[in-house]
Design a protein around this motif. Structure first.
Motif, PDB file in Angstrom:
ATOM      1  N   CYS A 104       0.791  -1.229   0.000  1.00  0.00           N
ATOM      2  CA  CYS A 104       0.000   0.000   0.000  1.00  0.00           C
ATOM      3  C   CYS A 104       0.827   1.285   0.000  1.00  0.00           C
ATOM      4  CB  CYS A 104      -0.940   0.013   1.210  1.00  0.00           C
ATOM      5  SG  CYS A 104      -2.162  -1.316   1.204  1.00  0.00           S
ATOM      6  N   MET A 105       2.100   1.209   0.324  1.00  0.00           N
ATOM      7  CA  MET A 105       2.891   2.424   0.522  1.00  0.00           C
ATOM      8  C   MET A 105       2.978   3.328  -0.702  1.00  0.00           C
ATOM      9  SD  MET A 105       6.314   2.747   2.807  1.00  0.00           S
ATOM     10  CE  MET A 105       7.340   1.761   1.737  1.00  0.00           C
ATOM     11  N   PRO A 106       2.932   2.816  -1.941  1.00  0.00           N
ATOM     12  CA  PRO A 106       2.943   3.754  -3.077  1.00  0.00           C
ATOM     13  C   PRO A 106       1.802   4.763  -3.056  1.00  0.00           C
ATOM     14  CG  PRO A 106       3.472   1.539  -3.837  1.00  0.00           C
ATOM     15  CD  PRO A 106       3.061   1.420  -2.391  1.00  0.00           C
ATOM     16  N   SER A 107       0.708   4.453  -2.383  1.00  0.00           N
ATOM     17  CA  SER A 107      -0.428   5.379  -2.330  1.00  0.00           C
ATOM     18  C   SER A 107      -0.205   6.524  -1.352  1.00  0.00           C
ATOM     19  CB  SER A 107      -1.706   4.624  -1.932  1.00  0.00           C
ATOM     20  OG  SER A 107      -1.642   4.206  -0.569  1.00  0.00           O
ATOM     21  N   PHE A 108       0.798   6.431  -0.485  1.00  0.00           N
ATOM     22  CA  PHE A 108       0.951   7.388   0.604  1.00  0.00           C
ATOM     23  C   PHE A 108       1.259   8.810   0.124  1.00  0.00           C
ATOM     24  CE2 PHE A 108       2.209   4.331   4.330  1.00  0.00           C
ATOM     25  CZ  PHE A 108       1.058   3.600   4.097  1.00  0.00           C
ATOM     26  N   ILE A 109       1.724   8.954  -1.102  1.00  0.00           N
ATOM     27  CA  ILE A 109       2.184  10.271  -1.557  1.00  0.00           C
ATOM     28  C   ILE A 109       1.247  10.919  -2.574  1.00  0.00           C
ATOM     29  CG2 ILE A 109       4.626   9.838  -1.085  1.00  0.00           C
ATOM     30  CD1 ILE A 109       4.968   9.102  -4.042  1.00  0.00           C
ATOM     31  N   VAL A 110       0.050  10.359  -2.760  1.00  0.00           N
ATOM     32  CA  VAL A 110      -0.801  10.865  -3.845  1.00  0.00           C
ATOM     33  C   VAL A 110      -1.556  12.144  -3.488  1.00  0.00           C
ATOM     34  CG1 VAL A 110      -1.058   8.586  -4.900  1.00  0.00           C
ATOM     35  CG2 VAL A 110      -2.734   9.351  -3.211  1.00  0.00           C
ATOM     36  N   ASN A 111      -1.734  12.431  -2.193  1.00  0.00           N
ATOM     37  CA  ASN A 111      -2.380  13.699  -1.830  1.00  0.00           C
ATOM     38  C   ASN A 111      -1.908  14.157  -0.455  1.00  0.00           C
ATOM     39  OD1 ASN A 111      -3.934  12.318   0.141  1.00  0.00           O
ATOM     40  ND2 ASN A 111      -5.679  12.073  -1.250  1.00  0.00           N
ATOM     41  N   GLU A 112      -2.358  15.339  -0.030  1.00  0.00           N
ATOM     42  CA  GLU A 112      -1.945  15.902   1.257  1.00  0.00           C
ATOM     43  C   GLU A 112      -2.873  15.487   2.391  1.00  0.00           C
ATOM     44  OE1 GLU A 112      -1.845  20.119   0.673  1.00  0.00           O
ATOM     45  OE2 GLU A 112       0.003  20.067  -0.523  1.00  0.00           O
ATOM     46  N   SER A 113      -4.155  15.438   2.118  1.00  0.00           N
ATOM     47  CA  SER A 113      -5.140  15.240   3.183  1.00  0.00           C
ATOM     48  C   SER A 113      -5.199  13.798   3.679  1.00  0.00           C
ATOM     49  CB  SER A 113      -6.534  15.640   2.681  1.00  0.00           C
ATOM     50  OG  SER A 113      -6.961  14.744   1.656  1.00  0.00           O
ATOM     51  N   SER A 114      -4.745  12.858   2.843  1.00  0.00           N
ATOM     52  CA  SER A 114      -4.832  11.408   3.067  1.00  0.00           C
ATOM     53  C   SER A 114      -6.252  10.874   2.884  1.00  0.00           C
ATOM     54  CB  SER A 114      -4.286  10.989   4.444  1.00  0.00           C
ATOM     55  OG  SER A 114      -5.197  11.277   5.492  1.00  0.00           O
ATOM     56  N   TRP A 115      -7.211  11.734   2.571  1.00  0.00           N
ATOM     57  CA  TRP A 115      -8.576  11.268   2.316  1.00  0.00           C
ATOM     58  C   TRP A 115      -8.563  10.348   1.096  1.00  0.00           C
ATOM     59  CZ3 TRP A 115     -13.381  14.719   3.394  1.00  0.00           C
ATOM     60  CH2 TRP A 115     -13.288  15.261   4.687  1.00  0.00           C
ATOM     61  N   GLY A 116      -9.235   9.221   1.216  1.00  0.00           N
ATOM     62  CA  GLY A 116      -9.331   8.278   0.117  1.00  0.00           C
ATOM     63  C   GLY A 116      -8.267   7.206   0.111  1.00  0.00           C
ATOM     64  N   LEU A 117      -7.188   7.398   0.878  1.00  0.00           N
ATOM     65  CA  LEU A 117      -6.135   6.371   0.898  1.00  0.00           C
ATOM     66  C   LEU A 117      -6.673   5.049   1.438  1.00  0.00           C
ATOM     67  CD1 LEU A 117      -2.897   8.225   2.095  1.00  0.00           C
ATOM     68  CD2 LEU A 117      -3.875   8.027  -0.204  1.00  0.00           C
TER      69      LEU A 117
END
Length: 280
Positions: A156-169
């Motif tokens: 799952c770690m590749p998803s950690f940088i896709v946005n600032e709010s972390s909403w949706g991760l």
């Protein structure tokens, strides 16, 4: 003692919750604590002396975690087996954190979270504490305090940088793990309290995006289901106070099984063979 569990959490100048709760009571802990500081200036450096590790990264929660585990301390992915990413407005004591790690390991959970106390600020009522359950297997757990095992984290770690709010991760993690039905869980035997209103934490003041739009965007990018907060199964607590009807049936079943076993062991066939001196 080399610990195999670690709590990695954001912190700022106004969030000493780790000291008031996570390390309170002087109890022995089965985890290391790493704090990731997000404010530009550190007002009271001595406040964080009890943490095992401290990094001044000045970024958003999951972006700091990604930087930590891919650039600064990539060897931790081999050193630790379980990783607990707690928001800095979550009240949970040392013994409960210990139990989170122990339960996740015992049941081979991929991602888990504690249930929310009745007085918590809450986005998803299904994650509130259920006193009848030990845990419930879910389609999704919330982003504010997930505990990962190493396998799920690496996935799952590749998803950690896709946005600032972390909403949706958290929506994306279920997709990246192929929507398991018995590996994601809310643990009702353990409770945590969310202290601030949703969106009221210190880090939210730094966000330069609309969290709702970020949520939609990340779900679309990964082709994930937006809301998988569905229960797939549960471990019930069965005792004199909870689930009494089920307990009654279990007790009746135990008595029937014991009667059958007594007949097989000491019934007519056993007595005849014993009288005839036939070795059993």
């Amino acid at each position: 003692m080399i610990r195999k569990n670690i709590v990695i959490a954001p912190c700022g100048n106004k969030t000493p919750v780790f000291k008031d709760y996570w390390l309170s009571g002087g109890h022995e802990r089965n985890f290391d604590l790493c704090l990731l500081f997000y404010h530009a200036d550190i007002d009271e450096p001595d406040l964080y002396a009890e943490a095992d590790y401290f990094f001044h990264l000045k970024n958003f929660k999951f972006k700091m975690i990604h930087e930590l585990l891919t650039v600064i301390k990539p060897e931790w992915l081999g050193q630790y087996e379980y990783f607990y990413f707690i928001d800095d407005d979550i009240a949970i004591d040392t013994l409960s954190i210990n139990k989170m790690f122990d339960t996740a390991r015992a049941l081979d959970l991929w991602i888990a979270q504690a249930s929310l106390t009745s007085d918590s600020h809450c986005s998803w009522p299904i994650l509130m504490h259920n006193p009848d359950c030990y845990l419930r297997f879910m389609g999704q757990v919330e982003v504010m305090a997930p505990l990962f095992n190493r396998f799920a984290l690496e996935k799952c770690m590749p998803s950690f940088i896709v946005n600032e709010s972390s909403w949706g991760l958290d929506s994306v993690w279920s997709k990246m793990l192929d929507y398991p039905t018995n590996k994601l869980a809310v643990i009702d035997a353990i409770q945590m309290k969310h202290l601030n209103p949703v969106g009221g934490g210190e880090l939210y003041k730094k966000i330069n995006e609309d969290p709702h739009e970020s949520w939609d965007a990340v779900v679309e990018e990964f082709g994930a289901t937006k809301n998988s907060f569905t229960e797939h199964g549960r471990f019930l607590i069965v005792d004199r106070k909870r689930n009494r009807v089920l307990r009654m049936f279990n007790k009746m079943s135990e008595k029937i099984d014991k009667t059958k076993q007594a007949y097989l062991d000491y019934g007519l066939s056993y007595r005849i063979k014993n009288r005839l001196g036939i070795k059993i």
